[in-house]
Design a protein around this motif. Sequence first.
Motif, PDB file in Angstrom:
ATOM      1  N   ALA A   1     -14.626  46.417 -12.275  1.00 42.82           N
ATOM      2  CA  ALA A   1     -14.839  46.727 -13.717  1.00 42.82           C
ATOM      3  C   ALA A   1     -16.434  46.982 -14.071  1.00 42.82           C
ATOM      4  O   ALA A   1     -17.101  46.555 -13.057  1.00 42.82           O
ATOM      5  N   ALA A   2     -16.607  47.612 -14.851  1.00 42.46           N
ATOM      6  CA  ALA A   2     -18.065  48.182 -15.203  1.00 42.46           C
ATOM      7  C   ALA A   2     -19.023  46.905 -15.669  1.00 42.46           C
ATOM      8  O   ALA A   2     -20.047  47.008 -15.561  1.00 42.46           O
ATOM      9  N   HIS A   3     -18.434  45.912 -16.207  1.00 41.10           N
ATOM     10  CA  HIS A   3     -18.816  44.721 -16.802  1.00 41.10           C
ATOM     11  C   HIS A   3     -18.409  43.511 -16.369  1.00 41.10           C
ATOM     12  O   HIS A   3     -17.154  43.402 -16.353  1.00 41.10           O
ATOM     13  N   HIS A   4     -19.133  42.599 -16.436  1.00 42.83           N
ATOM     14  CA  HIS A   4     -18.636  41.143 -16.179  1.00 42.83           C
ATOM     15  C   HIS A   4     -18.015  40.637 -17.451  1.00 42.83           C
ATOM     16  O   HIS A   4     -18.314  40.938 -18.528  1.00 42.83           O
ATOM     17  N   PRO A   5     -16.804  39.922 -17.172  1.00 39.74           N
ATOM     18  CA  PRO A   5     -15.896  39.571 -18.419  1.00 39.74           C
ATOM     19  C   PRO A   5     -16.770  38.237 -19.002  1.00 39.74           C
ATOM     20  O   PRO A   5     -17.502  37.506 -18.278  1.00 39.74           O
ATOM     21  N   ARG A   6     -16.775  38.281 -20.315  1.00 42.26           N
ATOM     22  CA  ARG A   6     -17.485  36.995 -21.039  1.00 42.26           C
ATOM     23  C   ARG A   6     -16.411  35.616 -20.658  1.00 42.26           C
ATOM     24  O   ARG A   6     -15.296  35.861 -21.081  1.00 42.26           O
ATOM     25  N   PRO A   7     -17.288  34.627 -20.449  1.00 46.30           N
ATOM     26  CA  PRO A   7     -16.596  33.597 -20.424  1.00 46.30           C
ATOM     27  C   PRO A   7     -15.819  33.112 -21.490  1.00 46.30           C
ATOM     28  O   PRO A   7     -16.407  33.070 -22.603  1.00 46.30           O
ATOM     29  N   GLY A   8     -14.855  32.535 -21.356  1.00 48.05           N
ATOM     30  CA  GLY A   8     -13.934  32.097 -22.567  1.00 48.05           C
ATOM     31  C   GLY A   8     -12.875  31.390 -22.177  1.00 48.05           C
ATOM     32  O   GLY A   8     -12.608  30.897 -21.155  1.00 48.05           O
ATOM     33  N   THR A   9     -11.609  31.385 -23.177  1.00 50.00           N
ATOM     34  CA  THR A   9     -10.581  30.479 -22.827  1.00 50.00           C
ATOM     35  C   THR A   9      -9.170  31.455 -22.687  1.00 50.00           C
ATOM     36  O   THR A   9      -8.126  30.793 -22.872  1.00 50.00           O
ATOM     37  N   ALA A  10      -9.103  32.684 -22.682  1.00 50.86           N
ATOM     38  CA  ALA A  10      -8.138  33.406 -22.465  1.00 50.86           C
ATOM     39  C   ALA A  10      -7.772  33.785 -21.040  1.00 50.86           C
ATOM     40  O   ALA A  10      -8.638  34.196 -20.168  1.00 50.86           O
ATOM     41  N   GLY A  11      -6.607  33.404 -20.579  1.00 50.11           N
ATOM     42  CA  GLY A  11      -6.139  33.840 -19.228  1.00 50.11           C
ATOM     43  C   GLY A  11      -5.223  35.190 -19.267  1.00 50.11           C
ATOM     44  O   GLY A  11      -4.760  35.421 -20.095  1.00 50.11           O
ATOM     45  N   VAL A  12      -5.908  36.066 -18.467  1.00 48.77           N
ATOM     46  CA  VAL A  12      -5.406  37.589 -18.424  1.00 48.77           C
ATOM     47  C   VAL A  12      -4.822  37.908 -17.013  1.00 48.77           C
ATOM     48  O   VAL A  12      -5.379  37.709 -16.006  1.00 48.77           O
ATOM     49  N   ALA A  13      -3.629  38.344 -16.929  1.00 50.33           N
ATOM     50  CA  ALA A  13      -3.015  38.966 -15.951  1.00 50.33           C
ATOM     51  C   ALA A  13      -2.335  40.114 -15.884  1.00 50.33           C
ATOM     52  O   ALA A  13      -1.526  40.173 -17.198  1.00 50.33           O
ATOM     53  N   VAL A  14      -2.549  41.154 -15.364  1.00 55.68           N
ATOM     54  CA  VAL A  14      -2.185  42.537 -15.684  1.00 55.68           C
ATOM     55  C   VAL A  14      -1.617  43.285 -14.344  1.00 55.68           C
ATOM     56  O   VAL A  14      -2.048  42.885 -13.239  1.00 55.68           O
TER      57      VAL A  14
END
Length: 897
Positions: free
Chosen positions: A332-345
């Motif tokens: 991906a173009a950018h690093h993901p922001r640390p946080g609390t959402a789990g994402v699966a796609v």
Amino acid sequence: MKNETLIGPRTHALLADGTTVCIRPVAAADHDQLQGLYEEMSPENLRLRFFAASRRSAEMAADRACATPHVGYRALLAERSGQVIGLAEYDTGGTGTEAEISIAVADGLHHRGVGTILVEHLVSAARADGVTSFTADALSENQEVLRLFADLGLRTARRFEGPEARCTIALDEVDTYLTAVEERGRAADVESLRPLLRPTAVAVVGAGRKPGSVGRAILHQLKAGGYTGRLWAVNPAATSILGVPSHPSVSALPRTPDLVVVAVPAAAVPATAEECGKAGVRALLVVTAGLDADQAKALLAACRTYGMRMVGPNCLGISNTDPQHRLDATFAAHHPRPGTAGVAVQSGGVGIALLDGMSRLGIGVSSFVSLGDKYDVSGNDMLQWWESDAHTDLALLHLESFGNPRAFSRTARRVTRRMPVLTVDAGRTDAGRRAAASHTAAAATRTMTRQALFTQAGITAAHSVGELLETAALLHSQPLPAGSRVMIVTNAGGAGVLSADACAEAGLTLPTPPAKLVEDLFTVLPEGAAIGNPVDATAAVTEDRLADCVDRIMRHPGVDAVLVALVPTAVAAATGDDLVKAVTARPGHRPKPVVVVRLEQTLPVELLSRTGGGTVPAYAEPQAAARALAHAARRAAWLARPAGTVPDLDGIDTARAHTCIETYLEAHPDGGWLDPRTCAELLDCYGIPQLPWAWATTEDEAVLAADRMRGPGGLVVMKAYWPGLLHKSAQHAVHLDLRGDSQVRAAFRDLETRFAGLLTGVVVQPLAARGTELFAGVVQDQVFGPLVLFGLGGTATEILADHAARLAPLTDHDVHDLITSPRCAPLLFGAAGGGPVDLPGLEQLLHRLSRMASDLAQLAEADFNPVLAEPGAVTVLDARVRLLPRRPQDPYLRRLR
């Protein structure tokens, strides 16, 4: 062997430590390895297994397991990398429903779940073969095997006789056993994902020396993201890439990495996976796309052989933002922001959109997995990971397919009790299309099936990525509403009208404020304010007055949520008031959700910071705010409702039903639609009420049948029958209101003439009383399992398609939802003035239909149309059942895809 059909020649499953084993039936060629399994045991373990430390016992045990199997005997082994590490057997002695069980596990592999996973697979095979209990003899000091039996989740009784213990294990438990199996599966699954999501060392195979390759991009992301573990590139033409040490092969690395990123051409993927497996790598991330069928098969075979978990192929990558790991193995173009959402796609494009959206909102991501073609790791795996991950409180999924929806549903039902699970309902190809068909399989669509899965599991299903982000913003920032009652406050009447329309269209309620609240609000709002719902505070309202208004509405017990719709005005600009601060500037806990609509806002949704901490969602469109509130209200209602139960039903004769089906399939090996007599017998096995009927093949038999069937009105109905006839009304194959012998004879001759060469007989029934005609049916989806449909019946079912659907087995809540969801539901509760129909009888009918479909894997389709619902009874007037020669599948058996 019969159990080869049940579980396949071989299947793979996870042990308690997350490693993979292959489970398969024993073959004659396994003799030497099985004998070696026993011969390598310590004398003490041999004594515990055979009650005596005799080396002759090893040969005899191997002989028995590898002999030609006899009726009632099953033997399964566990092997890892081709080495046998465990054996489990049961034997009924050829008769009866009780089987003697024995287990052996290789020395050095105890306490890792080998025996337990073997017994679970034996339990599944035994249940399919009609075995109802296991027995086992063990030395009283053999605490390991006694604990294994006790911890299965099945009812176990012990009887001690001197130094020995006799254990009896009942196999008829369902819920407690499934719960225990689920917990073991969850723990093993999470353990198997640690090398993937929390690796201590990573290697990237396929990182090029020049910019432009995917492998190099991922290597850059890992390094730039601050990955905390050891990092290497694998490239035989370089000693360093981007400042990262490079080695010629995986086997040449200084130590074995936990995770290897595979970014090589498709043709090289199988060999790379094989090399990784031989080196002891525990996890693969395969970003390569375009594998053909042979390459895909070889890749998965390598993963299973060497026990590697795999994400991909054809994926964007994975990420874990935990500061202890800082793993960003994506391109991906950018690093993901640390946080609390789990994402699966499954879609990389959707993954990028969700990563950007979560970062922009400030929610951030705990872990991200692009599943790609989903050969191995799935959405079910990720739900279990997030459930055990202390960093995740929101789960976002985009799944285009389901490998095991029933296991996914059970996992999701558990996880959604702890955190919101949101998904994009992708692939709604049948949306808005009426199912102009009169049998269940045609009426059931994948859209309907998927929606039933989401509804029953408590998953919040959005129709787009934008709607998912809008809803995630609200669920992340606001408490859940207690109900669907929304109060709208605005500084412009037009914005209030738009918001009211949006709320009504989303299914929310706009209560009229009571006189006391109206009076209270008039004390704080400017002159000219209109106190209704919406509350028009006028353009003259100040920040403080608007804040007081919102606070007073929030305190009112008849309101569950507040929507504040604002437009910029010159009045507010002149006074320096920032009306948004009326919602964000006052600190303190709010027990109810509040959302803001700013029509001038450029972004679809933002999270506005509140004084004292927390955020408030702001939307550019009232429709977005209303949709999010509606999703929140549905989640609150789902959480408030206790988990449903599947009731016990009396009058069920499953054994007779199986005999009925086996007899039919012996005569019709390819399956087909049951004849009326067999169909009636099957329904009788499940206590499903049917209108009396008689079978006739001649004109005289039809007259005699009519004499027996005539009720008080003296009228009968005659229906033609031949194999494959589905739409009797459409083919004019039904005669109604027949009175007297002459009309019966004329009707029979008409059918015999028009359907010459087809007609095999007729069904004669009394003319049914008047009532509401309903439709109930079930279709056995090979992926999702049995789907029960219910709605308006008769010929209207073809035109209106007024159906609701739920996946079996149905709980009491599922049946309630089925009855109340169709548009025809008011008719069942007496809206037409005739009084309510027999609702308990209708509930029983749906439960019994669900039970029949759950018991019988061969039941491909059942169609009850019409079902006559009256105030005092519910009766099936016409039933059709189609069978296929299918073997039962245990959807909850622990196994990898």
